[in-house]
Scaffold this active site. Structure first.
Site, PDB file in Angstrom:
ATOM      1  N   CYS A  12     -25.701  45.248 -67.176  1.00  0.00           N
ATOM      2  CA  CYS A  12     -25.474  45.565 -65.527  1.00  0.00           C
ATOM      3  C   CYS A  12     -24.927  44.456 -64.996  1.00  0.00           C
ATOM      4  O   CYS A  12     -23.503  44.371 -65.320  1.00  0.00           O
ATOM      5  CB  CYS A  12     -26.964  45.915 -65.062  1.00  0.00           C
ATOM      6  SG  CYS A  12     -26.839  46.851 -63.332  1.00  0.00           S
TER       7      CYS A  12
ATOM      8  N   HIS B  17     -28.189  50.507 -67.558  1.00  0.00           N
ATOM      9  CA  HIS B  17     -29.396  49.992 -68.215  1.00  0.00           C
ATOM     10  C   HIS B  17     -29.583  50.566 -69.424  1.00  0.00           C
ATOM     11  O   HIS B  17     -30.253  51.619 -69.605  1.00  0.00           O
ATOM     12  CB  HIS B  17     -30.628  50.035 -67.267  1.00  0.00           C
ATOM     13  CG  HIS B  17     -30.363  49.104 -66.100  1.00  0.00           C
ATOM     14  ND1 HIS B  17     -30.763  47.621 -66.027  1.00  0.00           N
ATOM     15  CD2 HIS B  17     -29.790  49.368 -64.754  1.00  0.00           C
ATOM     16  CE1 HIS B  17     -30.511  47.329 -64.991  1.00  0.00           C
ATOM     17  NE2 HIS B  17     -30.025  48.355 -64.194  1.00  0.00           N
TER      18      HIS B  17
ATOM     19  N   GLU C 186     -31.946  50.196 -71.757  1.00  0.00           N
ATOM     20  CA  GLU C 186     -33.272  50.275 -72.099  1.00  0.00           C
ATOM     21  C   GLU C 186     -33.940  51.085 -71.163  1.00  0.00           C
ATOM     22  O   GLU C 186     -35.069  51.710 -71.361  1.00  0.00           O
ATOM     23  CB  GLU C 186     -33.951  48.936 -71.842  1.00  0.00           C
ATOM     24  CG  GLU C 186     -34.240  48.517 -70.165  1.00  0.00           C
ATOM     25  CD  GLU C 186     -32.941  47.869 -69.601  1.00  0.00           C
ATOM     26  OE1 GLU C 186     -32.975  47.433 -68.609  1.00  0.00           O
ATOM     27  OE2 GLU C 186     -31.662  48.098 -70.167  1.00  0.00           O
TER      28      GLU C 186
END
Length: 205
Positions: free
Chosen positions: A79, A180, A182
């Site tokens: 990011c 992102h 994750e």
């Protein structure tokens, strides 16, 4: 061990937990020796570009990130962390970045909603070890600025948000993901796992 750089502006917990879920040891750290001694390095980031660069520069971590990249150690920016890898940003004025990759972060400009937020499909632009075993799929974005690389050879994947938007970059063993991973389901976790596999570490038993 995977070093997750703590400079006060990252989604440290979620990234750390994702790395551990994939079976690797993660350490959230601001210690230069631990970062440079790690098998791989992750530079997360949430917030404003200028604030992040100030924190990195004042702490001495900007030079540590540059050293890690120059050493050939696998490095992943996530990011804002991806944007910081580039030369500059126009977010709230002109700010110098880490200069590891050529290009700049620019604000979205047009008659559409900003920030760009939600699930968008990746389109791979070239082969990369990050894409091993993967087909193009959806990942989760939240950003108001996007990167324009000066060198198209660093552009690994794009998404579409009223224009082609840089999603994944890479040169050598330096990579960046605007989204992102994750928080991006199976596709994001596989991308993260493929990065970790470049670090030469074995998953924990």
């Amino acid at each position: 061990m995977i070093a997750i750089i703590d400079y006060g502006m990252g989604n440290l917990h979620s990234v750390s937990k994702a790395v551990e879920r994939l079976g690797w040891e993660a350490e959230v750290t601001s210690d230069p020796a631990h970062i440079l001694g790690a098998d791989g390095v992750i530079l997360p980031g949430v917030g404003a570009f200028g604030d992040a660069m100030r924190e990195l520069s004042e702490s001495g971590l900007a030079d540590v990130v540059r050293q890690a990249a120059a050493s050939g150690k696998p490095l992943l920016g996530i990011c804002l962390g991806m944007q910081l890898l580039f030369g500059e940003s126009e977010e709230h004025g002109q700010h110098e970045g880490l200069g590891i990759l050529p290009g700049r972060a620019m604000r979205f400009a047009g008659e559409y909603k900003v920030p760009h937020m939600g699930w968008n499909r990746l389109a791979f632009r070239q082969d990369s070890p990050l894409f091993e075993g993967l087909e193009e799929g959806y990942v989760y974005f939240v950003h108001s600025y996007h990167v324009k690389p000066d060198d198209e050879s660093v552009l690994l994947a794009v998404t579409d948000y009223y224009q082609p938007v840089t999603a994944i970059v890479g040169r050598g063993r330096v990579f960046g993901m605007q989204f992102h991973p994750e928080k991006s389901g199976d596709v994001g976790m596989r991308l993260l796992a493929n990065f970790l596999s470049l670090c030469g570490t074995k998953p924990q038993a």
